[in-house]
Structure formats: structure tokens, C-alpha cells
Write a protein that holds these residues in place. Sequence first.
Motif, PDB file in Angstrom:
ATOM      1  N   PHE A 199       0.838  -1.204   0.000  1.00 61.99           N
ATOM      2  CA  PHE A 199       0.000   0.000   0.000  1.00 61.99           C
ATOM      3  C   PHE A 199       0.875   1.259   0.000  1.00 61.99           C
ATOM      4  CE2 PHE A 199      -1.806   3.345   2.692  1.00 61.99           C
ATOM      5  CZ  PHE A 199      -3.052   3.577   2.126  1.00 61.99           C
ATOM      6  N   LEU A 200       1.915   1.258   0.842  1.00 64.82           N
ATOM      7  CA  LEU A 200       2.809   2.420   0.907  1.00 64.82           C
ATOM      8  C   LEU A 200       3.491   2.652  -0.436  1.00 64.82           C
ATOM      9  CD1 LEU A 200       4.561   1.910   4.387  1.00 64.82           C
ATOM     10  CD2 LEU A 200       2.817   3.623   3.794  1.00 64.82           C
ATOM     11  N   GLN A 201       3.974   1.582  -1.025  1.00 60.00           N
ATOM     12  CA  GLN A 201       4.653   1.676  -2.316  1.00 60.00           C
ATOM     13  C   GLN A 201       3.718   2.280  -3.365  1.00 60.00           C
ATOM     14  OE1 GLN A 201       5.996  -2.156  -3.638  1.00 60.00           O
ATOM     15  NE2 GLN A 201       7.543  -1.298  -4.992  1.00 60.00           N
ATOM     16  N   ASP A 202       2.458   1.854  -3.314  1.00 62.97           N
ATOM     17  CA  ASP A 202       1.455   2.344  -4.259  1.00 62.97           C
ATOM     18  C   ASP A 202       1.213   3.843  -4.093  1.00 62.97           C
ATOM     19  OD1 ASP A 202      -0.337   1.263  -6.287  1.00 62.97           O
ATOM     20  OD2 ASP A 202      -1.974   1.957  -5.006  1.00 62.97           O
ATOM     21  N   HIS A 203       1.504   4.368  -2.887  1.00 64.06           N
ATOM     22  CA  HIS A 203       1.283   5.782  -2.593  1.00 64.06           C
ATOM     23  C   HIS A 203       2.578   6.602  -2.585  1.00 64.06           C
ATOM     24  CE1 HIS A 203      -2.571   4.084  -1.386  1.00 64.06           C
ATOM     25  NE2 HIS A 203      -3.063   5.302  -1.384  1.00 64.06           N
ATOM     26  N   GLY A 204       3.695   5.987  -2.998  1.00 67.60           N
ATOM     27  CA  GLY A 204       4.956   6.732  -3.099  1.00 67.60           C
ATOM     28  C   GLY A 204       5.776   6.768  -1.816  1.00 67.60           C
ATOM     29  N   TYR A 205       5.526   5.827  -0.926  1.00 65.20           N
ATOM     30  CA  TYR A 205       6.281   5.768   0.339  1.00 65.20           C
ATOM     31  C   TYR A 205       6.871   4.379   0.513  1.00 65.20           C
ATOM     32  CZ  TYR A 205       3.327   9.817   1.256  1.00 65.20           C
ATOM     33  OH  TYR A 205       2.678  11.015   1.162  1.00 65.20           O
ATOM     34  N   ARG A 206       7.725   4.254   1.544  1.00 63.59           N
ATOM     35  CA  ARG A 206       8.144   2.909   1.922  1.00 63.59           C
ATOM     36  C   ARG A 206       8.455   2.846   3.404  1.00 63.59           C
ATOM     37  NH1 ARG A 206      13.496   1.036   1.763  1.00 63.59           N
ATOM     38  NH2 ARG A 206      15.079   2.659   1.567  1.00 63.59           N
ATOM     39  N   LEU A 207       8.403   1.615   3.943  1.00 64.96           N
ATOM     40  CA  LEU A 207       8.711   1.377   5.350  1.00 64.96           C
ATOM     41  C   LEU A 207      10.204   1.102   5.463  1.00 64.96           C
ATOM     42  CD1 LEU A 207       7.586   0.885   8.258  1.00 64.96           C
ATOM     43  CD2 LEU A 207       7.274  -1.508   7.600  1.00 64.96           C
ATOM     44  N   LEU A 208      10.862   1.849   6.350  1.00 66.56           N
ATOM     45  CA  LEU A 208      12.300   1.685   6.580  1.00 66.56           C
ATOM     46  C   LEU A 208      12.460   1.272   8.044  1.00 66.56           C
ATOM     47  CD1 LEU A 208      14.953   2.160   4.990  1.00 66.56           C
ATOM     48  CD2 LEU A 208      14.957   4.490   5.892  1.00 66.56           C
ATOM     49  N   PRO A 209      12.426  -0.037   8.325  1.00 64.23           N
ATOM     50  CA  PRO A 209      12.361  -0.470   9.725  1.00 64.23           C
ATOM     51  C   PRO A 209      13.663  -0.187  10.489  1.00 64.23           C
ATOM     52  CG  PRO A 209      11.760  -2.260   8.225  1.00 64.23           C
ATOM     53  CD  PRO A 209      12.398  -1.184   7.409  1.00 64.23           C
ATOM     54  N   ARG A 210      13.566   0.694  11.487  1.00 62.43           N
ATOM     55  CA  ARG A 210      14.709   0.993  12.353  1.00 62.43           C
ATOM     56  C   ARG A 210      14.332   0.819  13.815  1.00 62.43           C
ATOM     57  NH1 ARG A 210      15.329   6.460   8.933  1.00 62.43           N
ATOM     58  NH2 ARG A 210      13.115   6.342   9.435  1.00 62.43           N
TER      59      ARG A 210
ATOM     60  N   HIS B   2       4.157  12.723  11.585  1.00 56.70           N
ATOM     61  CA  HIS B   2       3.301  11.869  12.415  1.00 56.70           C
ATOM     62  C   HIS B   2       1.858  11.827  11.906  1.00 56.70           C
ATOM     63  CE1 HIS B   2       2.727   9.841  16.356  1.00 56.70           C
ATOM     64  NE2 HIS B   2       1.482  10.238  16.175  1.00 56.70           N
ATOM     65  N   ALA B   3       1.287  12.998  11.643  1.00 57.44           N
ATOM     66  CA  ALA B   3      -0.127  13.055  11.239  1.00 57.44           C
ATOM     67  C   ALA B   3      -0.333  12.355   9.896  1.00 57.44           C
ATOM     68  CB  ALA B   3      -0.586  14.504  11.158  1.00 57.44           C
ATOM     69  N   ASP B   4       0.630  12.489   9.002  1.00 56.18           N
ATOM     70  CA  ASP B   4       0.488  11.849   7.690  1.00 56.18           C
ATOM     71  C   ASP B   4       0.597  10.328   7.794  1.00 56.18           C
ATOM     72  OD1 ASP B   4       0.012  14.246   6.500  1.00 56.18           O
ATOM     73  OD2 ASP B   4       2.067  14.534   5.769  1.00 56.18           O
ATOM     74  N   VAL B   5       1.441   9.846   8.721  1.00 60.90           N
ATOM     75  CA  VAL B   5       1.522   8.391   8.933  1.00 60.90           C
ATOM     76  C   VAL B   5       0.187   7.877   9.469  1.00 60.90           C
ATOM     77  CG1 VAL B   5       2.603   6.538  10.285  1.00 60.90           C
ATOM     78  CG2 VAL B   5       4.019   8.336   9.263  1.00 60.90           C
ATOM     79  N   THR B   6      -0.375   8.614  10.428  1.00 60.53           N
ATOM     80  CA  THR B   6      -1.701   8.231  10.953  1.00 60.53           C
ATOM     81  C   THR B   6      -2.718   8.188   9.819  1.00 60.53           C
ATOM     82  OG1 THR B   6      -1.139   9.211  13.087  1.00 60.53           O
ATOM     83  CG2 THR B   6      -3.482   8.867  12.652  1.00 60.53           C
ATOM     84  N   GLY B   7      -2.633   9.154   8.906  1.00 56.72           N
ATOM     85  CA  GLY B   7      -3.540   9.189   7.756  1.00 56.72           C
ATOM     86  C   GLY B   7      -3.333   8.009   6.821  1.00 56.72           C
ATOM     87  N   LEU B   8      -2.082   7.609   6.634  1.00 58.83           N
ATOM     88  CA  LEU B   8      -1.797   6.456   5.766  1.00 58.83           C
ATOM     89  C   LEU B   8      -2.348   5.166   6.379  1.00 58.83           C
ATOM     90  CD1 LEU B   8       1.846   7.329   4.667  1.00 58.83           C
ATOM     91  CD2 LEU B   8      -0.098   7.012   3.132  1.00 58.83           C
ATOM     92  N   ILE B   9      -2.188   5.009   7.702  1.00 53.20           N
ATOM     93  CA  ILE B   9      -2.718   3.805   8.370  1.00 53.20           C
ATOM     94  C   ILE B   9      -4.246   3.783   8.226  1.00 53.20           C
ATOM     95  CG2 ILE B   9      -2.971   2.613  10.586  1.00 53.20           C
ATOM     96  CD1 ILE B   9      -0.204   3.908  11.355  1.00 53.20           C
ATOM     97  N   ALA B  10      -4.880   4.946   8.402  1.00 59.54           N
ATOM     98  CA  ALA B  10      -6.338   5.027   8.254  1.00 59.54           C
ATOM     99  C   ALA B  10      -6.752   4.670   6.823  1.00 59.54           C
ATOM    100  CB  ALA B  10      -6.823   6.429   8.620  1.00 59.54           C
ATOM    101  N   GLY B  11      -6.003   5.182   5.862  1.00 61.19           N
ATOM    102  CA  GLY B  11      -6.299   4.884   4.455  1.00 61.19           C
ATOM    103  C   GLY B  11      -6.169   3.405   4.150  1.00 61.19           C
TER     104      GLY B  11
END
Length: 211
Positions: free
Chosen positions: A34-45, A64-73
Amino acid sequence: MDDITADIALSERPLIVCDVDDVVLQFVGPFQSFLQDHGYRLLPRSFRLHGNIVSAINEQPVDHADVTGLIAGFFDSQERWQVPIAGAAEALQMLSSDADVVFLTAMPTRYFAQRRRLLDSLGFAFPLIATEDAKGPLVARLHASREHKIAFVDDMVHNLHSVGQHKSDCLLVHLPPISEIHRFAPETPDTARRAGDWSEASTLIRDHFGC
Ligand SMILES: [Mg+2]
């Protein structure tokens, strides 16, 4: 306050309370797609989503707010992305001949309908509770004064702790998925049993129930 456990009808049998994300439905893998489809990626640290999602173009962290929005999406469109965890449907179907199964998902209730449809379409036709509150008090209310055995299955250690604190006779089964970000997750606590897959989880539950 309404008690959201009040609508759950339980029979006179043992009870399995089971998490959904990364226990019966894959979460981390589909969320990365989903993130990839929206132009993002998870970088686990570390073991959290906030702070570890970056722009796919320049690796700038997403605020922070945009991550919350991505999880909601993601939750909103979960039917397009999430697929079952291997063996979960078969294991729960078998266990449900001897026990009640209730899903307890840490998700905003406004995505309940999407999750209900998705679970039903994949053969997970068990009652569902969605909450953002701590799981322990809710499990204690659900089981109340019943004297039947109880087991709780979750991939998150803080949920195992919460249920253990409020329901000390509950079998706590830690069933973490294999994923890069889970390498940063807390270890299985001494109070819980770790299962590598649903076959192992089923054996632990059956041994506890004596069935
Ligand atoms: Mg989970």
C-alpha cells in the motif's frame, strides 16, 4: 459507556480471543505494498510505524499526522490489500468445534464494516470486536464470571501483558509474523507461550483446554 462485549453471545465452552492484524490477516506485508502504491516505503529501524515511513523518492520521513492518515487509508481500503495468514482459517475452523472464537482487533471502529466483509469472505465468520482501548479489561469483561478455560492469541507483546494483567488464568499465545520490522519487536514474555505458526498455536490451545 456502552459495553461493546454485550452483543457477543458465548456458549458453554472454552473461549479463544484472537487478534486480527498479523495473526489472521497479513498486515505488514500488505501495508508495505500500500505504501509503495502511494509513493512511500517502510524503513524499519525500530518497532513502530511512526518515524519509519519515508518518501520512496528521497527517504524523507513522513510526519506523524500523515503516517496516521496512511494507516487510516490502509484500513479503509483493507479489502484491496489484506490476505490471510497461512493456516489461520483452517486452524480456527478446527478449534471452533470445541471452543468459541472471538476476534478482537485494535482498529478504529469506523472501519468495522470493511473488516467484517473481508473476514467473512475469507472464511473467518466469527464475532468481531474493534477497539482502540487496552485489550485486557475488555477480555476480562467478555469472559466475566465464566468458569471455562480461555486463550488469547496476539502478535503484540503489550497486548499479551494487558490481558495477562486482567485475566491471570488466560493462556497467552504469542504468534508473531516473520517480517523485517518484527526483528525489533520485544521478546515473548515469560508469562506467554510463543508459537511459530498456527499449527503450533493450535497445539498450545488444545493442551490448555484439554481437548
Ligand atoms: Mg496484531
